[in-house]
Design a protein around this motif. Structure first.
Motif, short mmCIF file in Angstrom:
data_model
loop_
_atom_site.label_atom_id
_atom_site.label_comp_id
_atom_site.label_asym_id
_atom_site.label_seq_id
_atom_site.Cartn_x
_atom_site.Cartn_y
_atom_site.Cartn_z
N LYS A 224 0.86 -1.18 0.00
CA LYS A 224 0.00 0.00 0.00
C LYS A 224 0.89 1.23 0.00
CE LYS A 224 -3.63 2.52 2.15
NZ LYS A 224 -4.45 2.83 3.24
N LYS A 225 0.60 2.19 -0.86
CA LYS A 225 1.34 3.44 -0.92
C LYS A 225 1.04 4.28 0.32
CE LYS A 225 3.49 3.34 -4.92
NZ LYS A 225 4.94 3.36 -4.99
N VAL A 226 2.07 4.91 0.85
CA VAL A 226 1.92 5.83 1.98
C VAL A 226 2.76 7.08 1.72
CG1 VAL A 226 1.37 4.13 3.77
CG2 VAL A 226 3.75 4.67 3.29
N ASP A 227 2.29 8.18 2.24
CA ASP A 227 3.01 9.46 2.12
C ASP A 227 3.24 9.97 3.54
OD1 ASP A 227 4.03 11.93 1.43
OD2 ASP A 227 2.09 12.79 0.91
N VAL A 228 4.44 9.70 4.06
CA VAL A 228 4.75 10.11 5.43
C VAL A 228 6.09 10.82 5.49
CG1 VAL A 228 3.43 8.26 6.56
CG2 VAL A 228 5.82 7.89 6.00
N ARG A 229 6.17 11.76 6.41
CA ARG A 229 7.44 12.37 6.78
C ARG A 229 7.90 11.66 8.04
NH1 ARG A 229 4.09 16.21 5.39
NH2 ARG A 229 3.43 16.55 7.52
N ILE A 230 9.20 11.49 8.16
CA ILE A 230 9.74 10.77 9.32
C ILE A 230 10.66 11.68 10.11
CG2 ILE A 230 11.24 8.87 10.03
CD1 ILE A 230 10.06 7.25 7.77
N ILE A 231 10.45 11.68 11.41
CA ILE A 231 11.37 12.32 12.35
C ILE A 231 11.92 11.17 13.19
CG2 ILE A 231 11.63 13.89 14.29
CD1 ILE A 231 9.25 15.48 13.14
N ALA A 232 13.22 11.03 13.22
CA ALA A 232 13.85 9.94 13.94
C ALA A 232 14.77 10.50 15.02
CB ALA A 232 14.64 9.05 12.98
N ALA A 233 14.84 9.80 16.13
CA ALA A 233 15.70 10.22 17.23
C ALA A 233 16.48 9.03 17.76
CB ALA A 233 14.85 10.82 18.36
N THR A 234 17.67 9.32 18.25
CA THR A 234 18.49 8.29 18.88
C THR A 234 19.55 8.95 19.75
OG1 THR A 234 19.82 6.30 18.52
CG2 THR A 234 20.18 8.14 17.00
N ASN A 235 20.02 8.20 20.71
CA ASN A 235 21.16 8.67 21.49
C ASN A 235 22.41 7.86 21.12
OD1 ASN A 235 20.62 6.23 22.66
ND2 ASN A 235 20.48 6.97 24.74
N ARG A 236 22.29 7.06 20.09
CA ARG A 236 23.39 6.21 19.62
C ARG A 236 24.21 6.93 18.55
NH1 ARG A 236 23.23 0.74 21.81
NH2 ARG A 236 21.24 0.72 22.89
N PRO A 237 25.49 6.61 18.45
CA PRO A 237 26.34 7.21 17.40
C PRO A 237 26.12 6.46 16.07
CG PRO A 237 27.66 5.77 18.76
CD PRO A 237 26.27 5.77 19.36
N LEU A 238 25.14 6.89 15.29
CA LEU A 238 24.79 6.16 14.08
C LEU A 238 25.94 6.06 13.09
CD1 LEU A 238 21.10 7.21 13.31
CD2 LEU A 238 21.95 5.17 14.47
N GLU A 239 26.73 7.13 12.99
CA GLU A 239 27.87 7.09 12.05
C GLU A 239 28.82 5.94 12.40
OE1 GLU A 239 26.86 9.86 13.62
OE2 GLU A 239 26.77 11.54 12.21
N ALA A 240 29.12 5.79 13.68
CA ALA A 240 29.99 4.70 14.13
C ALA A 240 29.32 3.35 13.91
CB ALA A 240 30.36 4.88 15.60
N MET A 241 28.02 3.29 14.13
CA MET A 241 27.29 2.05 13.93
C MET A 241 27.29 1.64 12.45
SD MET A 241 24.13 2.55 16.61
CE MET A 241 23.36 0.97 16.21
N VAL A 242 27.24 2.63 11.56
CA VAL A 242 27.33 2.35 10.12
C VAL A 242 28.70 1.73 9.81
CG1 VAL A 242 27.51 3.42 7.83
CG2 VAL A 242 25.63 4.05 9.36
N GLU A 243 29.75 2.34 10.34
CA GLU A 243 31.11 1.82 10.12
C GLU A 243 31.27 0.40 10.66
OE1 GLU A 243 34.07 4.53 11.57
OE2 GLU A 243 33.25 6.19 10.40
N GLU A 244 30.60 0.11 11.77
CA GLU A 244 30.66 -1.22 12.38
C GLU A 244 29.66 -2.19 11.77
OE1 GLU A 244 29.81 -0.21 16.41
OE2 GLU A 244 31.73 0.81 16.71
N ARG A 245 28.92 -1.72 10.78
CA ARG A 245 27.89 -2.52 10.09
C ARG A 245 26.76 -2.97 11.02
NH1 ARG A 245 28.97 -2.88 5.06
NH2 ARG A 245 31.03 -3.09 4.16
N ARG A 246 26.46 -2.13 12.01
CA ARG A 246 25.34 -2.42 12.92
C ARG A 246 24.12 -1.58 12.55
NH1 ARG A 246 26.28 -1.54 18.59
NH2 ARG A 246 27.60 0.19 17.98
#
Length: 166
Positions: free
Chosen positions: A62-84
């Motif tokens: 089903k098609k949806v039209d949503v905007r997303i606001i995401a929050a985290t206290n994790r270091p996403l850049e480091a998690m990307v490098e660690e493939r997590r």
């Protein structure tokens, strides 16, 4: 993501709309996105790339039209490098980045937040609490608040419920 009728034992008759369907033409807030398991990251990426969702047990999208606001206290850049955390998902959600320091780093916010929480909690509890005594406020200002505003709100909720004064 919702489910179709009969998708599993105990599924409601008629199925159930998922959060993205409910947020269609609106905004959805995803808290603690850094804790999202890999299989959910794939599903979220599909929503962001293809703008469609598939309910559990469904054979169609089903098609949806949503905007997303995401929050985290994790270091996403480091998690990307660690493939997590998926790199493609990171770049999809990282359009505008806001950094909000921990409450211990912005002590000037403790008093207005505390006063606001007390008003809200008092109204909800049906109690008449009109303020925070100076000595109590000093203790609030001195605390480290490792749980940030949530910890402050919970401490004040307990205080409102336990107080015998205004």
């Amino acid at each position: 993501f919702g489910y179709e009728e009969g998708a599993f034992t105990g599924a409601k008759k008629g199925g159930k709309l998922g959060k993205f369907e409910l947020a269609d033409k609106g905004t959805i807030f995803l808290d603690e996105i850094g804790d999202m398991p890999a299989n959910m990251q794939v599903k979220l990426l599909r929503v962001l790339q293809d703008r469609e969702v598939e309910r559990v047990g469904s054979l169609r999208t089903k098609k949806v039209d949503v905007r997303i606001i995401a929050a985290t206290n994790r270091p996403l850049e480091a998690m990307v490098e660690e493939r997590r955390f998926r790199e493609d998902l990171f770049y999809r959600i990282n359009v505008i980045q806001l950094f909000i320091p921990a409450l211990r780093e912005r002590v000037q916010d403790v008093k207005p937040l505390a006063e606001s929480f007390v008003r809200k909690i008092s109204a909800k509890a049906g109690k008449r609490v009109i303020g925070i005594e100076d000595n109590a406020m000093q203790l609030l200002l001195q605390h480290n608040w490792p749980g940030n505003a949530r910890e402050l709100e919970n401490a004040l909720e307990a205080s409102v419920h336990l107080t015998r004064t205004e």
